[in-house]
Scaffold this active site. Structure first.
Site, PDB file in Angstrom:
ATOM      1  CG  ASP A  84      -0.356  -0.255   2.252  1.00 23.09           C
ATOM      2  OD1 ASP A  84       0.723   0.359   2.789  1.00 23.09           O
ATOM      3  OD2 ASP A  84      -0.975  -0.953   3.189  1.00 23.09           O
TER       4      ASP A  84
ATOM      5  CG  ASP B   5       0.567   4.918   4.011  1.00 25.97           C
ATOM      6  OD1 ASP B   5      -0.577   4.552   3.658  1.00 25.97           O
ATOM      7  OD2 ASP B   5       1.141   4.248   4.900  1.00 25.97           O
TER       8      ASP B   5
ATOM      9  CG  ASP C  68       8.430   3.160  13.110  1.00 28.57           C
ATOM     10  OD1 ASP C  68       8.795   3.498  12.109  1.00 28.57           O
ATOM     11  OD2 ASP C  68       7.652   2.152  13.293  1.00 28.57           O
TER      12      ASP C  68
HETATM   13  P1  ATP Z   1       3.838  -2.219   6.210  1.00 28.60           P
HETATM   14  O1  ATP Z   1       4.816  -2.391   5.170  1.00 28.60           O
HETATM   15  O2  ATP Z   1       3.725  -3.300   6.795  1.00 28.60           O
HETATM   16  O3  ATP Z   1       2.858  -1.479   6.042  1.00 28.60           O
HETATM   17  P2  ATP Z   1       4.727   0.281   7.118  1.00 28.60           P
HETATM   18  O4  ATP Z   1       6.141   0.997   7.708  1.00 28.60           O
HETATM   19  O5  ATP Z   1       3.982   1.056   5.984  1.00 28.60           O
HETATM   20  O6  ATP Z   1       5.056  -1.140   6.930  1.00 28.60           O
HETATM   21  P3  ATP Z   1       2.465   1.294   8.586  1.00 28.60           P
HETATM   22  O7  ATP Z   1       1.878   0.771   9.870  1.00 28.60           O
HETATM   23  O8  ATP Z   1       1.499   1.004   7.237  1.00 28.60           O
HETATM   24  O9  ATP Z   1       3.876   0.549   8.462  1.00 28.60           O
HETATM   25  O10 ATP Z   1       2.965   2.749   8.745  1.00 28.60           O
HETATM   26  C1  ATP Z   1       3.370   3.577   7.831  1.00 28.60           C
HETATM   27  C2  ATP Z   1       4.280   4.681   8.208  1.00 28.60           C
HETATM   28  O11 ATP Z   1       3.908   5.503   9.451  1.00 28.60           O
HETATM   29  C3  ATP Z   1       5.598   3.960   8.884  1.00 28.60           C
HETATM   30  O12 ATP Z   1       6.576   3.543   7.653  1.00 28.60           O
HETATM   31  C4  ATP Z   1       6.056   4.929   9.974  1.00 28.60           C
HETATM   32  O13 ATP Z   1       6.851   5.862   9.197  1.00 28.60           O
HETATM   33  C5  ATP Z   1       4.781   5.560  10.586  1.00 28.60           C
HETATM   34  N1  ATP Z   1       4.606   4.538  11.538  1.00 28.60           N
HETATM   35  C6  ATP Z   1       3.484   3.634  11.936  1.00 28.60           C
HETATM   36  N2  ATP Z   1       3.622   3.108  13.048  1.00 28.60           N
HETATM   37  C7  ATP Z   1       4.345   3.962  13.834  1.00 28.60           C
HETATM   38  C8  ATP Z   1       4.641   3.899  14.976  1.00 28.60           C
HETATM   39  N3  ATP Z   1       4.186   3.117  15.975  1.00 28.60           N
HETATM   40  N4  ATP Z   1       5.714   4.947  15.367  1.00 28.60           N
HETATM   41  C9  ATP Z   1       6.156   5.725  14.825  1.00 28.60           C
HETATM   42  N5  ATP Z   1       5.764   5.805  13.396  1.00 28.60           N
HETATM   43  C10 ATP Z   1       4.714   5.016  12.769  1.00 28.60           C
HETATM   44 MG    MG Z   2       2.185   0.744   5.283  1.00 28.80          MG
END
Ligand code: ATP
Ligand code: MG
Length: 526
Positions: free
Chosen positions: A78, A80, A178
């Protein structure tokens, strides 16, 4: 000496009060020649969202996990978008956009309709936040000059952020994220990656590094402990020593995370395509102890662990082949033995089989998943998979015809096959169902007839399968069905009770031979 002491006191006091506890970093623009992102992997709808925002005069970037995945050459699941436009400003630019969330307001921009619709999540840059120092006020207005500048966040006494809707510049937004590899912003127009914390270099070094002081960041949000494990397993990256060091010390904080958020994290973990590796990583860091769901997995005996392992391997293979995976199926596998033992206990205590199974399922949901009210479909699918298992034992009359028409038949059948693979059900039973599912009407009739023959070799014709015949069927002739742990006549009762009143097409076509469609028989042997 006194001078140094005073100097240290003054200097120390001053810097402690002023320096942000999470470093803001410095803006570095990494060109395409250096980051090497393949623009063909971009999602055209996310690019369209970025362009629309930019054309309206806002900053906009693809952000987070998508940039990280692009850098390692993976197609992100996905996309963002992050922007300096407020949610209201974003909403105003798109025909189908909805502001969602209260604690953390974002905009969902929707493309397409029905099952194929796609959501691009747009979030506004958040202001720097040190939860322990935040005041209990909120200000999410833009200044008179239109700059993003919030006042403070709403936090409760323990420092937990209740509202996080204070907008800030990109540099502050980056510090809030994070890990360094998750704090990257990609501009599809200039093809530049904006990096404040050395994330591009960390991707190249295959290193997971938390931004700022690790313990502080884990305390702020203990779920980051699980996230680091997930990324390590998914990407095969090393966890930097400093990032790893406080992990055992703060592990217990996970106990305060609501069971439903833990559950969501578990689902993400299972869908990485490296579910086994993820679970092993969790175990390595002692984290399996805080997952009610994992207690059952890691406390399983050898046979049960093999069952779960097979299920997860199968899932990982599906992810690799780009096929969909259903979390309900994986979870049904992980929790099956728990359901079974509770089911057996309840039956031994005198409960009728079907209510016993229903109660066992409720108890497992309660203990392992928490509140399932918001997970209607997931929980419903798991329930169906489990309830179908005893029904596979019934292969007479109308029962198999009704079962094969169930919308979740395929998942139920895959589950049966898995049970057969580990010796919990007769392999012949799984094969019979495969043939039945794929067969024409005539072949299905023949399959049912063959079972009848095997059960009652002396009676060649249909009809008259009453209770006398049923009583004669040898109990030990029931398929092993160790996985089901039911008495031979249990499945019949289950099957009958659970089967929807479907069209009785066989009976219509063969009017004389229907009594066995009404009177359930014990599971036949093959
Ligand atoms: P995935 O590929 O599993 O979706 P992701 O890194 O995109 O991994 P998401 O939960 O979709 O994870 O979150 C999108 C973004 O938001 C992360 O890349 C990070 O920058 C931020 N983020 C998400 N959760 C947290 C958290 N608990 N603390 C700080 N930043 C976060
Ligand atoms: Mg994501």
């Amino acid at each position: 000496m006194i001078k140094t002491l005073i100097g240290r006191l003054l200097g120390g006091g001053k810097s402690e009060a002023k320096a942000p506890r999470i470093p803001l970093g410095e803006r570095v623009e990494v060109p395409e020649s250096e980051h090497g992102i393949d623009a063909a992997l971009l999602d055209e709808r996310a690019v369209r969202v970025v362009r629309t925002l930019q054309e309206a005069g806002f900053e906009a970037y693809i952000v987070g996990g998508a940039v990280r995945d692009l850098l390692v050459g993976l197609r992100p699941k996905d996309f963002d978008v992050a922007t300096n436009a407020t949610p209201e400003e974003v909403k105003g630019l798109f025909r189908r956009a909805f502001i969602i969330g209260r604690r953390f307001r974002i905009v969902h921009v929707i493309f397409g309709r029905g099952r194929d619709h796609e959501v691009v999540e747009v979030s506004t840059f958040r202001a720097y936040l040190d939860a322990s120092a935040a005041e209990q006020v909120e200000g999410n207005e833009k200044t008179s000059k239109g700059e993003l500048a919030g006042k403070s966040h709403v936090v409760d006494a323990s420092g937990r952020v209740l509202r996080d809707n204070v907008w800030g510049p990109q540099i502050e937004d980056a510090a809030r994220r994070d890990f360094t590899i998750n704090a990257l912003y990609y501009d599809p127009t200039t093809r530049i990656v904006v990096d404040y914390h050395g994330g591009v270099r960390d991707v190249k070094r295959r290193l997971l590094r938390i931004i700022g002081e690790p313990e502080l960041r884990y305390r702020e949000d203990p779920v980051r402990l699980i996230r680091v494990v997930r990324f390590a397993a998914k990407l095969g990256f090393e966890i930097e020593a400093r990032t790893r060091e406080p992990m055992p010390r703060v592990l217990e904080l996970l106990e305060n995370v609501p069971i439903s958020r833990m559950f969501d994290e578990m689902i993400k973990l299972l869908q990485t395509g490296h579910s086994l590796r993820s679970l092993e990583e969790l175990r390595k860091h002692g984290m399996h102890r805080v997952f009610p769901l994992l207690e059952v997995v890691f406390n399983a005996d050898e046979a049960r662990e093999r069952f779960i392992r097979l299920a997860l391997e199968d899932t990982d293979r599906r992810v690799e082949e780009g096929r969909a995976v259903a979390p309900s199926f994986m979870l049904a596998c992980m929790l099956w033995h728990d359901v079974q033992s509770r089911w057996t206990q309840l039956r031994e205590a005198g409960e009728a089989p079907l209510p016993a199974l229903q109660q066992a399922i409720d108890a497992v949901f309660d203990a392992r998943i928490g509140d399932i009210s918001g997970r209607g479909k997931l929980a419903g699918d798991m329930r169906e998979i489990w309830l179908m298992q005893p029904r596979f034992e019934r292969r007479s009359g109308n029962a198999p015809f009704a079962l094969v028409e169930q919308p979740r038949f395929r998942a139920g059948y895959d589950f049966l096959r898995l049970r057969a693979d580990v010796g919990q059900a007769e392999p012949e039973l799984a094969e019979w169902w495969e043939d039945f599912a794929l067969g024409t009407d005539e072949e299905r009739d023949a399959l049912v007839e063959a079972v009848r023959e095997a059960q009652h070799p002396s009676r060649r014709k249909r009809g008259g399968g009453g209770s006398a015949a049923r009583d004669k069927a040898p109990r030990e002739a029931a398929p092993a069905a160790a996985g089901v742990e039911s008495s031979p006549d249990t499945p019949a009762a289950e099957g009958d009770a659970a089967a929807p009143a479907r069209k009785r097409r066989r009976r219509r076509r063969k009017p004389g031979g229907g009594s066995d469609a009404v009177t359930p028989e014990p599971p036949p042997s093959l």
